[in-house]
Each structure stands twice: as C-alpha cells, then as structure tokens.
Write an enzyme that holds these catalytic residues in place. Structure first.
Site, PDB file in Angstrom:
ATOM      1  N   LYS A  85       0.810  -1.234   0.000  1.00 32.17           N
ATOM      2  CA  LYS A  85       0.000   0.000   0.000  1.00 32.17           C
ATOM      3  C   LYS A  85       0.839   1.278   0.000  1.00 32.17           C
ATOM      4  O   LYS A  85       0.387   2.304  -0.504  1.00 32.17           O
ATOM      5  CB  LYS A  85      -0.937   0.019   1.217  1.00 32.17           C
ATOM      6  CG  LYS A  85      -2.127  -0.916   1.097  1.00 32.17           C
ATOM      7  CD  LYS A  85      -3.067  -0.719   2.273  1.00 32.17           C
ATOM      8  CE  LYS A  85      -4.273  -1.628   2.170  1.00 32.17           C
ATOM      9  NZ  LYS A  85      -5.257  -1.402   3.235  1.00 32.17           N
TER      10      LYS A  85
ATOM     11  N   ASN B   2      -4.737   2.069  -1.721  1.00 37.39           N
ATOM     12  CA  ASN B   2      -5.255   0.701  -1.863  1.00 37.39           C
ATOM     13  C   ASN B   2      -5.973   0.505  -3.196  1.00 37.39           C
ATOM     14  O   ASN B   2      -6.443  -0.590  -3.496  1.00 37.39           O
ATOM     15  CB  ASN B   2      -6.179   0.330  -0.695  1.00 37.39           C
ATOM     16  CG  ASN B   2      -7.555   0.956  -0.837  1.00 37.39           C
ATOM     17  OD1 ASN B   2      -7.681   2.057  -1.365  1.00 37.39           O
ATOM     18  ND2 ASN B   2      -8.565   0.254  -0.383  1.00 37.39           N
TER      19      ASN B   2
ATOM     20  N   ALA C 130      -4.202   2.861  15.334  1.00 36.48           N
ATOM     21  CA  ALA C 130      -3.561   3.926  14.551  1.00 36.48           C
ATOM     22  C   ALA C 130      -2.821   3.343  13.356  1.00 36.48           C
ATOM     23  O   ALA C 130      -1.890   3.958  12.838  1.00 36.48           O
ATOM     24  CB  ALA C 130      -2.614   4.727  15.441  1.00 36.48           C
ATOM     25  N   GLY C 131      -3.214   2.158  12.931  1.00 38.84           N
ATOM     26  CA  GLY C 131      -2.613   1.547  11.743  1.00 38.84           C
ATOM     27  C   GLY C 131      -3.254   2.097  10.478  1.00 38.84           C
ATOM     28  O   GLY C 131      -3.907   3.151  10.498  1.00 38.84           O
ATOM     29  N   GLY C 132      -3.073   1.380   9.373  1.00 34.90           N
ATOM     30  CA  GLY C 132      -3.569   1.853   8.082  1.00 34.90           C
ATOM     31  C   GLY C 132      -5.076   2.082   8.075  1.00 34.90           C
ATOM     32  O   GLY C 132      -5.558   3.106   7.572  1.00 34.90           O
TER      33      GLY C 132
ATOM     34  N   GLY D  81     -17.781  -4.691  10.205  1.00 33.10           N
ATOM     35  CA  GLY D  81     -16.754  -4.383   9.213  1.00 33.10           C
ATOM     36  C   GLY D  81     -17.094  -4.847   7.808  1.00 33.10           C
ATOM     37  O   GLY D  81     -16.402  -4.502   6.847  1.00 33.10           O
TER      38      GLY D  81
HETATM   39  P1  NDP Z   1      -2.086  -2.353  10.993  1.00 38.51           P
HETATM   40  O1  NDP Z   1      -1.155  -3.497  11.247  1.00 38.51           O
HETATM   41  O2  NDP Z   1      -1.639  -1.202  10.159  1.00 38.51           O
HETATM   42  O3  NDP Z   1      -2.557  -1.739  12.425  1.00 38.51           O
HETATM   43  C1  NDP Z   1      -3.004  -2.578  13.457  1.00 38.51           C
HETATM   44  C2  NDP Z   1      -3.529  -1.718  14.605  1.00 38.51           C
HETATM   45  O4  NDP Z   1      -4.069  -2.583  15.589  1.00 38.51           O
HETATM   46  C3  NDP Z   1      -2.448  -0.885  15.301  1.00 38.51           C
HETATM   47  O5  NDP Z   1      -3.011   0.326  15.742  1.00 38.51           O
HETATM   48  C4  NDP Z   1      -2.082  -1.774  16.488  1.00 38.51           C
HETATM   49  O6  NDP Z   1      -1.553  -1.057  17.579  1.00 38.51           O
HETATM   50  C5  NDP Z   1      -3.439  -2.313  16.839  1.00 38.51           C
HETATM   51  N1  NDP Z   1      -3.393  -3.544  17.617  1.00 38.51           N
HETATM   52  C6  NDP Z   1      -3.145  -4.796  17.159  1.00 38.51           C
HETATM   53  N2  NDP Z   1      -3.197  -5.678  18.176  1.00 38.51           N
HETATM   54  C7  NDP Z   1      -3.510  -4.958  19.288  1.00 38.51           C
HETATM   55  C8  NDP Z   1      -3.721  -5.291  20.660  1.00 38.51           C
HETATM   56  N3  NDP Z   1      -3.628  -6.566  21.084  1.00 38.51           N
HETATM   57  N4  NDP Z   1      -4.030  -4.308  21.534  1.00 38.51           N
HETATM   58  C9  NDP Z   1      -4.137  -3.029  21.125  1.00 38.51           C
HETATM   59  N5  NDP Z   1      -3.927  -2.637  19.814  1.00 38.51           N
HETATM   60  C10 NDP Z   1      -3.634  -3.594  18.935  1.00 38.51           C
HETATM   61  O7  NDP Z   1      -3.399  -3.009  10.396  1.00 38.51           O
HETATM   62  P2  NDP Z   1      -4.551  -2.299   9.532  1.00 38.51           P
HETATM   63  O8  NDP Z   1      -4.831  -0.981  10.148  1.00 38.51           O
HETATM   64  O9  NDP Z   1      -4.222  -2.362   8.101  1.00 38.51           O
HETATM   65  O10 NDP Z   1      -5.766  -3.292   9.786  1.00 38.51           O
HETATM   66  C11 NDP Z   1      -6.416  -3.356  11.038  1.00 38.51           C
HETATM   67  C12 NDP Z   1      -7.634  -4.267  10.908  1.00 38.51           C
HETATM   68  O11 NDP Z   1      -8.569  -3.642  10.028  1.00 38.51           O
HETATM   69  C13 NDP Z   1      -7.318  -5.645  10.300  1.00 38.51           C
HETATM   70  O12 NDP Z   1      -7.983  -6.631  11.062  1.00 38.51           O
HETATM   71  C14 NDP Z   1      -7.923  -5.578   8.910  1.00 38.51           C
HETATM   72  O13 NDP Z   1      -8.409  -6.836   8.511  1.00 38.51           O
HETATM   73  C15 NDP Z   1      -9.068  -4.604   9.131  1.00 38.51           C
HETATM   74  N6  NDP Z   1      -9.467  -3.923   7.897  1.00 38.51           N
HETATM   75  C16 NDP Z   1     -10.777  -4.020   7.527  1.00 38.51           C
HETATM   76  C17 NDP Z   1     -11.223  -3.406   6.391  1.00 38.51           C
HETATM   77  C18 NDP Z   1     -12.646  -3.552   6.005  1.00 38.51           C
HETATM   78  O14 NDP Z   1     -12.988  -3.156   4.880  1.00 38.51           O
HETATM   79  N7  NDP Z   1     -13.515  -4.071   6.850  1.00 38.51           N
HETATM   80  C19 NDP Z   1     -10.309  -2.605   5.520  1.00 38.51           C
HETATM   81  C20 NDP Z   1      -8.955  -2.521   6.042  1.00 38.51           C
HETATM   82  C21 NDP Z   1      -8.562  -3.167   7.181  1.00 38.51           C
HETATM   83  P3  NDP Z   1       0.017  -0.658  17.662  1.00 38.51           P
HETATM   84  O15 NDP Z   1       0.239   0.468  16.683  1.00 38.51           O
HETATM   85  O16 NDP Z   1       0.174  -0.216  19.079  1.00 38.51           O
HETATM   86  O17 NDP Z   1       0.787  -1.904  17.320  1.00 38.51           O
END
Ligand code: NDP
Length: 296
Positions: free
Chosen positions: A79, A100, A139-141, A256
């Site tokens: 991405k 994306n 705060a991920g993607g 979602g």
């Molecule tokens: P990233 O890896 O970029 O970000 C993951 C996020 O989750 C970070 O903020 C991370 O925190 C947090 N996280 C993960 N595990 C934990 C935990 N145990 N406790 C607290 N925080 C946690 O992933 P994406 O943002 O790309 O994706 C996130 C989710 O969104 C995925 O499950 C994906 O499938 C879903 N998604 C759904 C879509 C839809 O259309 N429904 C579209 C895109 C994504 P930290 O930064 O502290 O590690």
C-alpha cells in the site's frame, strides 16, 4: 451464418481487467464480491488476486499498464510501496500516506485510498458523520484512513487511542494539520474509557479477527452509552465480541462487512463508472463467512 446466432455472441472477447496485488492474497475475499458485482451488472470484467511482493511490484504495475488493466487494488505489503510507481495521488491518499486502489487513465496512474471512504459510506447507513465526535481505537492503516475520511466528511473531532503512542500521535497530527476537525491523542493504558461526548466509537485494530474471534478489545464497556454508534473494522466474524457488548448496552452497531463492501463499491465506481449493488456484494460475503443482519 444464421443472423439470430450473432445476438448470443458477446460483442468482444476482450474483458476489462482489474485485481489485487498483495502478498499473501489467497484469503482476500474482495475478488468474490467484485466478480459477483460484475456479473450482476452484466459487465465483461474480471478481478484477479495476484501474489505480488514489493520486489515484484514495479514489474506488476508496468505489466498492468502494458495489458491495459482498468486498475488494481494494493493490499499488504504494497500500500505504501506502490506510491513510487504512480503519477498522481488523490488528496486523501496523500494524507493517509497509503494507496489501496489505483486507476489507470490511459497509462496515467492515479492512487486512491478507498478504505476510509468505504467506512464513511457504511457509517452513513446509520449516522451522518457531520458534527460528530469520534473515538477511534488503533492507529494503523485502517485507523488512519477512517480518521482522515471521517474528518474530511465533516466530523467535529477525532480522538485516537493506541498502544504505540508515536503512531497514534502521527494520525492526530495529520488530522489536526490537514482537516477542519480537532484531534486528540489519548494513551491506551489498560481498558480504554470512551470520552463522555463521544458519538461514534470505532475499533480499527485487528483485535477480534478470525481465528482470534474471542479476543477482547481492551475497552471499559460500561463507558459505552445507549444510542452511541459502535463500529468495528473486523469483517470476519461480523458480530465481534465488541459489537455483542455494545448491542447489550443499547448502542447502534456497525460491522466491518459494510466497510469492505463499500470500499469495493468505490473501487468499482472508479474503474467502471458503475454504482454497484451493495446487497449483491454483501450476500456473497454472508455466503462465504456466515450470515449477518447488518445494513450495507
Ligand atoms: P495495521 O497493522 O496497520 O494496524 C493494526 C492496529 O491494531 C495498530 O493500531 C495496532 O496497535 C493495533 N493492535 C493490534 N493488536 C492490538 C492489541 N492486542 N491491543 C491493542 N492494539 C492492537 O493493520 P490495519 O490498520 O491495516 O488493519 C487493522 C484491521 O482492520 C485488520 O484486522 C484488517 O483486517 C481490518 N481492515 C478491515 C477493512 C474492512 O474493509 N472491513 C479494511 C482494512 C482493514 P500498535 O500500533 O500499538 O501496534
């Protein structure tokens, strides 16, 4: 030749090509909903999942242009990497810093981010984002896309909480600097507490995604209020533990699957100009992963 037979023949044998460049990609269900929509709307187009690593991405993009693809999605891990191969970024994709969806306009490649747009479209089935106060966990993607698009759609404020504070602050800085919404970071320590004025709560973390469906989002569920919207990015399972708890507190829940369907609808519109039937797409997801009772 019998004239009547000609009406049974397609006009051409040259399909419009679209797809996803990602690795891994085998479990990405967007292909199923896109192909169902193409069939439903009688569009001679295909969507192919292609295993493409960042090292192969340049060749894949040049290949797609050479073959006249209408466009393609990029997912993990491409991405951000794909931006180097594009001619232009749409405003929100530039702010989000990730693409994306790529649109091929006669060899001129435009990068879009449709994740956040899909979320906002899904949200509109239950609430107007204008003037609302958002509390976003993660705060991920996905979180960044949701925060930016919600702010651009008229949100009054965006509060981000995240384990990694630097990552959370980065999203807040982007929203505060580039959108009219105010933005605040709250460290995520123990169970997050939903701020008192919140209208919309979003789980944008990966917590609860199959097969860890029982995983609990660290949230003080008693800080949820009846009537608040609680949205989850997790599409499988659609009814997450968070949404079950939120429904028990009288919240309006949004799964979602709606976000997934609506980002696919936006992709399809950008590639073909067709406003796809979301119910057809959602039915495919429900068939694949189990039924749900949510709106599109
Ligand atoms: P990233 O890896 O970029 O970000 C993951 C996020 O989750 C970070 O903020 C991370 O925190 C947090 N996280 C993960 N595990 C934990 C935990 N145990 N406790 C607290 N925080 C946690 O992933 P994406 O943002 O790309 O994706 C996130 C989710 O969104 C995925 O499950 C994906 O499938 C879903 N998604 C759904 C879509 C839809 O259309 N429904 C579209 C895109 C994504 P930290 O930064 O502290 O590690």
């Amino acid at each position: 030749m019998d004239d009547d037979r000609s009406v049974l023949m397609p006009h051409t044998f040259l399909s419009t090509l679209t797809g996803a460049f990602a690795y891994p990609v085998a479990e990405n269900p967007t292909v199923a909903i896109m192909e169902a929509a193409y069939t439903h709307h009688n569009i001679d187009a295909r969507y192919l999942n292609c295993e493409v690593t960042p090292e192969q991405l340049g060749d894949a993009v040049r290949g797609a242009v050479a073959m006249g693809w209408a466009g393609f999605n990029c997912s993990i891990p491409n991405k951000v990497e794909v931006i180097a191969y594009l001619d232009e970024l749409a405003d929100s994709a530039r702010l989000i810093g990730a693409v994306n969806c790529v649109i091929n306009r006669d060899g001129y490649l435009v990068g879009e981010n449709t994740d956040g747009k899909g979320f906002v479209e899904s949200l509109r089935t239950v609430a107007d984002p204008v003037g609302q106060h958002f509390f976003i966990m993660g705060a991920g993607g996905a979180a960044r896309a949701i925060a930016v698009e919600s702010a651009l759609a008229g949100a009054a404020s965006i509060t981000i909480t995240n384990r990694d504070a630097a990552r959370g602050q980065l999203v807040v800085d982007i929203v505060a600097k580039h959108t009219p919404a105010s933005a605040t970071f709250v460290p995520w320590i123990g169970d997050a507490v939903v701020p008192a004025n919140t209208d919309i709560v979003v789980n944008a973390t990966s917590i609860g995604l199959f097969p860890d469906s029982d995983a609990r989002v660290p949230l003080a569920v008693d800080s949820l209020c009846a009537g608040q919207v609680v949205a989850d990015v997790i599409h499988n399972p659609p009814m997450t533990r968070l949404l079950t708890d939120a429904a028990a507190h009288g919240c309006v829940i949004l799964d979602g699957r709606g976000m997934l369907v609506n980002q696919a609808r936006v992709n399809m519109f950008l590639w073909t100009g067709i406003d796809a039937n979301g119910a057809v797409m959602r039915a495919v997801l429900d068939d694949l992963f189990g039924a749900s009772t949510q709106p599109i």
